[in-house]
Design an enzyme around this catalytic site. Structure first.
Site, PDB file in Angstrom:
ATOM      1  N   GLN A 126      36.497  36.081 -39.456  1.00 22.52           N
ATOM      2  CA  GLN A 126      36.875  34.948 -38.279  1.00 22.52           C
ATOM      3  C   GLN A 126      37.744  35.350 -37.200  1.00 22.52           C
ATOM      4  OE1 GLN A 126      39.480  31.934 -40.234  1.00 22.52           O
ATOM      5  NE2 GLN A 126      38.566  30.406 -39.212  1.00 22.52           N
ATOM      6  N   GLY A 127      37.004  35.299 -36.143  1.00 24.70           N
ATOM      7  CA  GLY A 127      37.806  35.807 -35.070  1.00 24.70           C
ATOM      8  C   GLY A 127      38.179  34.441 -34.232  1.00 24.70           C
ATOM      9  N   TYR A 128      39.152  33.767 -34.674  1.00 19.32           N
ATOM     10  CA  TYR A 128      39.577  32.497 -33.831  1.00 19.32           C
ATOM     11  C   TYR A 128      40.958  32.988 -33.056  1.00 19.32           C
ATOM     12  CZ  TYR A 128      36.735  28.599 -35.994  1.00 19.32           C
ATOM     13  OH  TYR A 128      35.853  28.020 -36.356  1.00 19.32           O
ATOM     14  N   SER A 129      42.042  33.270 -34.003  1.00 18.14           N
ATOM     15  CA  SER A 129      43.324  33.382 -33.391  1.00 18.14           C
ATOM     16  C   SER A 129      43.307  34.656 -32.222  1.00 18.14           C
ATOM     17  CB  SER A 129      44.376  33.611 -34.359  1.00 18.14           C
ATOM     18  OG  SER A 129      44.191  32.813 -35.360  1.00 18.14           O
ATOM     19  N   GLU A 249      37.465  25.097 -44.139  1.00 14.00           N
ATOM     20  CA  GLU A 249      38.511  26.179 -44.332  1.00 14.00           C
ATOM     21  C   GLU A 249      39.590  25.502 -45.276  1.00 14.00           C
ATOM     22  OE1 GLU A 249      39.852  28.606 -41.062  1.00 14.00           O
ATOM     23  OE2 GLU A 249      41.200  29.451 -42.216  1.00 14.00           O
ATOM     24  N   SER A 385      48.742  25.647 -39.165  1.00  7.51           N
ATOM     25  CA  SER A 385      49.953  25.888 -39.918  1.00  7.51           C
ATOM     26  C   SER A 385      50.184  24.552 -40.528  1.00  7.51           C
ATOM     27  CB  SER A 385      51.199  26.046 -39.038  1.00  7.51           C
ATOM     28  OG  SER A 385      51.597  25.138 -38.224  1.00  7.51           O
ATOM     29  N   ASN A 386      51.155  24.404 -41.622  1.00 11.20           N
ATOM     30  CA  ASN A 386      51.394  23.301 -42.088  1.00 11.20           C
ATOM     31  C   ASN A 386      52.131  22.290 -41.216  1.00 11.20           C
ATOM     32  OD1 ASN A 386      50.348  24.161 -44.274  1.00 11.20           O
ATOM     33  ND2 ASN A 386      52.151  23.949 -45.799  1.00 11.20           N
ATOM     34  N   GLU A 387      52.931  22.709 -40.312  1.00 10.03           N
ATOM     35  CA  GLU A 387      53.446  21.375 -39.222  1.00 10.03           C
ATOM     36  C   GLU A 387      52.298  20.919 -38.520  1.00 10.03           C
ATOM     37  OE1 GLU A 387      54.403  24.990 -39.737  1.00 10.03           O
ATOM     38  OE2 GLU A 387      56.332  24.409 -40.411  1.00 10.03           O
TER      39      GLU A 387
HETATM   40  C1  LIG Z   1      47.714  36.255 -43.493  1.00  7.51           C
HETATM   41  C2  LIG Z   1      47.091  35.619 -42.240  1.00  7.51           C
HETATM   42  C3  LIG Z   1      45.840  35.733 -42.197  1.00  7.51           C
HETATM   43  C4  LIG Z   1      45.133  34.776 -41.174  1.00  7.51           C
HETATM   44  N1  LIG Z   1      43.498  35.095 -41.034  1.00  7.51           N
HETATM   45  C5  LIG Z   1      43.255  34.613 -39.794  1.00  7.51           C
HETATM   46  C6  LIG Z   1      41.899  35.034 -39.516  1.00  7.51           C
HETATM   47  O1  LIG Z   1      41.169  35.518 -40.257  1.00  7.51           O
HETATM   48  N2  LIG Z   1      41.350  34.543 -38.354  1.00  7.51           N
HETATM   49  C7  LIG Z   1      41.799  33.938 -37.351  1.00  7.51           C
HETATM   50  O2  LIG Z   1      41.326  33.649 -36.424  1.00  7.51           O
HETATM   51  N3  LIG Z   1      43.242  33.631 -37.628  1.00  7.51           N
HETATM   52  C8  LIG Z   1      43.859  33.903 -38.945  1.00  7.51           C
HETATM   53  N4  LIG Z   1      45.169  33.608 -39.165  1.00  7.51           N
HETATM   54  C9  LIG Z   1      45.850  33.078 -38.089  1.00  7.51           C
HETATM   55  C10 LIG Z   1      46.433  31.736 -38.263  1.00  7.51           C
HETATM   56  O3  LIG Z   1      45.413  30.869 -38.340  1.00  7.51           O
HETATM   57  C11 LIG Z   1      47.569  31.456 -37.074  1.00  7.51           C
HETATM   58  O4  LIG Z   1      48.780  32.297 -37.605  1.00  7.51           O
HETATM   59  C12 LIG Z   1      47.950  29.928 -37.203  1.00  7.51           C
HETATM   60  O5  LIG Z   1      46.982  29.292 -36.798  1.00  7.51           O
HETATM   61  C13 LIG Z   1      49.339  29.846 -36.454  1.00  7.51           C
HETATM   62  O6  LIG Z   1      49.372  30.476 -35.175  1.00  7.51           O
HETATM   63  P1  LIG Z   1      50.546  31.527 -34.675  1.00  7.51           P
HETATM   64  O7  LIG Z   1      50.611  32.522 -35.830  1.00  7.51           O
HETATM   65  O8  LIG Z   1      49.926  31.955 -33.372  1.00  7.51           O
HETATM   66  O9  LIG Z   1      51.563  30.735 -34.594  1.00  7.51           O
HETATM   67  P2  LIG Z   1      52.198  29.816 -33.467  1.00  7.51           P
HETATM   68  O10 LIG Z   1      51.157  28.913 -32.924  1.00  7.51           O
HETATM   69  O11 LIG Z   1      52.708  30.525 -32.332  1.00  7.51           O
HETATM   70  O12 LIG Z   1      53.506  28.922 -34.191  1.00  7.51           O
HETATM   71  C14 LIG Z   1      54.598  29.313 -34.425  1.00  7.51           C
HETATM   72  C15 LIG Z   1      55.562  28.257 -35.017  1.00  7.51           C
HETATM   73  O13 LIG Z   1      55.532  27.024 -34.401  1.00  7.51           O
HETATM   74  C16 LIG Z   1      54.963  25.843 -34.806  1.00  7.51           C
HETATM   75  N5  LIG Z   1      54.263  25.133 -34.036  1.00  7.51           N
HETATM   76  C17 LIG Z   1      53.469  25.413 -32.962  1.00  7.51           C
HETATM   77  N6  LIG Z   1      52.806  24.338 -32.384  1.00  7.51           N
HETATM   78  C18 LIG Z   1      53.395  23.195 -33.170  1.00  7.51           C
HETATM   79  C19 LIG Z   1      53.438  21.869 -32.473  1.00  7.51           C
HETATM   80  N7  LIG Z   1      52.599  21.426 -31.878  1.00  7.51           N
HETATM   81  N8  LIG Z   1      53.953  20.915 -33.557  1.00  7.51           N
HETATM   82  C20 LIG Z   1      55.103  21.622 -34.591  1.00  7.51           C
HETATM   83  N9  LIG Z   1      54.956  22.829 -34.744  1.00  7.51           N
HETATM   84  C21 LIG Z   1      54.480  23.797 -33.973  1.00  7.51           C
HETATM   85  C22 LIG Z   1      54.074  26.412 -36.005  1.00  7.51           C
HETATM   86  O14 LIG Z   1      54.006  25.564 -37.256  1.00  7.51           O
HETATM   87  C23 LIG Z   1      54.672  27.949 -36.378  1.00  7.51           C
HETATM   88  O15 LIG Z   1      55.621  27.529 -37.325  1.00  7.51           O
HETATM   89  C24 LIG Z   1      45.925  34.294 -40.401  1.00  7.51           C
HETATM   90  C25 LIG Z   1      47.220  34.273 -40.236  1.00  7.51           C
HETATM   91  C26 LIG Z   1      47.886  34.717 -41.411  1.00  7.51           C
HETATM   92  C27 LIG Z   1      49.477  34.653 -41.571  1.00  7.51           C
END
Ligand SMILES: Cc1cc2nc3c(=O)[nH]c(=O)nc-3n(C[C@H](O)[C@H](O)[C@H](O)COP(=O)(O)OP(=O)(O)OC[C@H]3O[C@@H](n4cnc5c(N)ncnc54)[C@H](O)[C@@H]3O)c2cc1C
Length: 400
Positions: A126-129, A249, A385-387
């Protein structure tokens, strides 16, 4: 929780249990028990057995291989898989991409990719992030420019970086969100592309996590040529697909049956481990209280999941309620891992794998407990994320 089952449902359960016992790959079982690292073939071994049996994708429409099982039968299936500690099936093709393809894909895409996913012949990632786009996914900047080649064919030229791409090191294909219109509003300029991971210009670089494992990766896309027919649905309308996929998902992340199994294992550990106050840990009122609270929360979540399954049976796909399942399910998983670590105490300390995955310090049940604890921190982050799930509930479910 004691649900009432009919005689047919109990017979169904017996059939599943016997099938798993007779057909679960012994080599995979041995590796799991020894907590050895798994190869690509290991990950796919059970998938292939189930595909041959016709049971690999019970929730898929019948025409693409679904089983037509009732919600209760699917619930029994998930219980039996967890009870036998079967390796969870990879969700990328089965849970995430499959529903997007049969809902939005062209006939050619459905015919080509769905059978391969079903049989476990292609591994998807999955190439989203991206480094600058996680929670704010619509801010992604991987660019796909539509160009015409010397041969007159149109293709996308893709440049950018994806990150946290789970198990991309094994992937044959990836589904990617890319920006096709940089001038439009963020959500309006995104497309959904299927990219062959062997294409020139795709580089996968490992990220080693806290538990010492190689599960996630950076993926670099450098002038990658993608045929236009590999775009799913219309250009610049990928956001609709992205959201629909995330709902599927999230509902898959709750993991109720697995948590029930892990609670049972935790109770076993607590019966064996001594308590500081004397006797075994299971007799310690503080520990018992934490166990009881977990069990109550898990039972409540199980009922919520059953309601979702019933809704699905009456034709409603999973909706924003999947955010509730995701939050509660992952919180429970993490509490279980924390309590297991508390229960094994200092035996949890030597958690790093010694290459082959064998550790010989302490009782067998302590092996991997700390690794699972560290690895499990991810669950409240991935899938959104759960937030962010709380924000979705506030807006979409509660209308705040
Ligand atoms: C083990 C693992 C596997 C993963 N696998 C995949 C994958 O296969 N493909 C893929 O595409 N992605 C994958 N991800 C990525 C995942 O979807 C992102 O890590 C996630 O969406 C959070 O984005 P970020 O890490 O950039 O954190 P950020 O978006 O930078 O957030 C940092 C913190 O700020 C909080 N935050 C941010 N915005 C808000 C808001 N508006 N309100 C309240 N709190 C907020 C977040 O909850 C978090 O605690 C994976 C992540 C992990 C850890």
């Amino acid at each position: 929780m004691n649900l009432e089952f009919t005689a047919e449902e109990n017979a169904f359960r017996e059939e599943l249990r016997a099938f798993i016992e007779a057909n679960y790959p012994p080599a995979l079982r041995a590796k799991q028990n020894a907590r050895k690292s798994l190869t690509r073939e290991d990950y796919l071994a059970w998938h292939k057995v189930l595909a041959r049996q016709g049971w690999v994708a019970p929730s898929w429409p019948k025409e693409y291989g679904g089983t037509d099982w009732t919600p209760t039968q699917r619930y029994i299936w998930s219980e039996e898989l967890a009870r036998a500690d079967c390796l969870p099936l990879l969700p990328f093709g089965l849970v995430m991409l499959g529903p997007v393809l049969w809902t939005f894909g062209s006939e050619a895409q459905k015919q080509r990719f769905l059978p391969e996913i079903y049989k476990g012949e292609t591994w998807w990632c999955q190439g989203y992030s991206e480094p600058g786009a996680g929670s704010d996914l619509a801010g992604l900047s991987t660019r796909a420019e539509r160009v015409k080649g010397d041969d007159g064919q149109e293709y996308y030229l893709v440049n950018g970086q994806k990150t946290w791409t789970t198990l991309a090191q094994y992937a044959d294909w990836g589904f990617f969100l890319v920006r096709t219109d940089p001038t439009a509003k963020p959500q309006a300029g995104i497309s959904f592309l299927l990219i062959d991971m062997k294409s020139p210009g795709v580089t996968v670089r490992p990220i080693v996590t806290l538990d010492g494992g190689h599960e996630v990766n950076d993926v670099f896309l450098d002038n990658v040529k993608v045929p236009v027919e590999n775009r799913v649905f219309h250009e610049n309308q990928g956001w609709t697909l992205a959201k629909s996929l995330l709902v599927h998902e999230r509902s898959g992340i709750a993991g109720v049956a697995r948590s029930k199994r892990n609670l049972e294992k935790l109770r076993q550990i607590a019966r064996t481990e001594p308590s500081d106050a004397g006797g075994s840990l299971i007799g310690d009122p503080f520990f018992r209280r934490k166990l009881a609270e977990l069990e109550i929360d898990l039972t409540a979540l199980e009922y919520t999941e059953l309601r979702t399954l019933a809704d699905e049976a009456s034709g409603k796909g999973p909706g924003p309620e999947s955010s509730i399942l995701k939050i509660k399910g992952t919180e429970i998983q993490q509490r279980l891992q924390e309590l297991a670590l508390e229960a094994v105490g200092h035996y949890g300390a030597p958690f790093l794998r010694d290459g082959g995955g064998n550790l010989t310090v302490g009782p067998d049940y302590a092996v991997g407990v700390a690794g699972d604890y560290f690895n499990g921190r991810k669950t409240s982050i991935y899938g959104g994320s759960n937030e962010i799930q709380r924000n979705i509930i506030a807006k979409v479910v509660l209308g705040l």
